[in-house]
Design an enzyme around this catalytic site. Structure first.
Site, PDB file in Angstrom:
ATOM      1  N   ASP A  54       0.847  -1.188   0.000  1.00  0.00           N
ATOM      2  CA  ASP A  54       0.000   0.000   0.000  1.00  0.00           C
ATOM      3  C   ASP A  54       0.886   1.242   0.000  1.00  0.00           C
ATOM      4  O   ASP A  54       1.392   1.638  -1.041  1.00  0.00           O
ATOM      5  CB  ASP A  54      -0.910  -0.074   1.225  1.00  0.00           C
ATOM      6  CG  ASP A  54      -2.042   0.922   1.234  1.00  0.00           C
ATOM      7  OD1 ASP A  54      -2.041   1.859   0.418  1.00  0.00           O
ATOM      8  OD2 ASP A  54      -2.947   0.778   2.070  1.00  0.00           O
TER       9      ASP A  54
ATOM     10  N   ASP B 274      -7.600  -8.979   5.351  1.00  0.00           N
ATOM     11  CA  ASP B 274      -8.662  -8.802   6.332  1.00  0.00           C
ATOM     12  C   ASP B 274      -9.013  -7.353   6.594  1.00  0.00           C
ATOM     13  O   ASP B 274      -8.308  -6.430   6.195  1.00  0.00           O
ATOM     14  CB  ASP B 274      -8.245  -9.439   7.658  1.00  0.00           C
ATOM     15  CG  ASP B 274      -7.258  -8.570   8.433  1.00  0.00           C
ATOM     16  OD1 ASP B 274      -7.574  -8.173   9.565  1.00  0.00           O
ATOM     17  OD2 ASP B 274      -6.179  -8.278   7.894  1.00  0.00           O
TER      18      ASP B 274
ATOM     19  N   ARG C 107     -10.873 -12.799   5.851  1.00  0.00           N
ATOM     20  CA  ARG C 107      -9.690 -13.511   5.350  1.00  0.00           C
ATOM     21  C   ARG C 107     -10.068 -14.792   4.612  1.00  0.00           C
ATOM     22  O   ARG C 107      -9.375 -15.206   3.697  1.00  0.00           O
ATOM     23  CB  ARG C 107      -8.757 -13.890   6.504  1.00  0.00           C
ATOM     24  CG  ARG C 107      -7.966 -12.779   7.084  1.00  0.00           C
ATOM     25  CD  ARG C 107      -6.981 -13.341   8.121  1.00  0.00           C
ATOM     26  NE  ARG C 107      -6.457 -12.314   8.984  1.00  0.00           N
ATOM     27  CZ  ARG C 107      -5.427 -11.544   8.685  1.00  0.00           C
ATOM     28  NH1 ARG C 107      -4.811 -11.685   7.539  1.00  0.00           N
ATOM     29  NH2 ARG C 107      -5.010 -10.629   9.536  1.00  0.00           N
TER      30      ARG C 107
END
Length: 129
Positions: free
Chosen positions: A56, A112, A118
């Protein structure tokens, strides 16, 4: 989940070890990276592939790479299933990348949100609704 599927596709001898990192508080990165479980194997003079589910901001992977480099591996590369370039703050070298995705909150296939989702067999987008 990604690592398990990746391992099934490799036809070379590998050793697997795990490093647990925590840097998220709910859906937002806290900006603080904590190692919650360290490697049990030495990586000195070994070829290492850091396998990530998603990259990210790049802060976490950058921190991990700095940490692992101090352990003197022969080589160190990054493999990520998902790459969220739009949110990148710290550039990280990606040797292997599955998919580049937009700035969405992905869940499922091991990813998650507050330890939920998940177990979904696919990757989905968490909506605010």
């Amino acid at each position: 989940v990604f690592l398990a599927d990746l391992l099934r596709e490799l036809d070379i001898t590998v050793e697997v070890d795990f490093l647990s990192i925590h840097s998220y508080d709910g859906t937002e990165s806290s900006g603080v990276v904590r190692i919650t479980h360290d490697l049990s194997l030495s990586i000195e003079d070994r070829d290492v592939i850091l396998v990530e589910d998603i990259i990210d901001t790049g802060r976490t992977v950058s921190y991990i790479l700095e940490n692992l480099r101090t352990r003197k591996p022969r080589s160190l590369v990054v493999c990520a299933l998902l790459n969220k370039e739009a949110r990148r703050i710290v550039e990280v070298p990606l040797t292997y990348c599955g998919f580049t995705i937009p700035s969405v909150f992905a869940v499922g296939y091991g990813l998650d949100h507050d330890n939920r989702y998940r177990n979904m067999r696919y990757i989905g987008v968490l909506n605010d609704e």
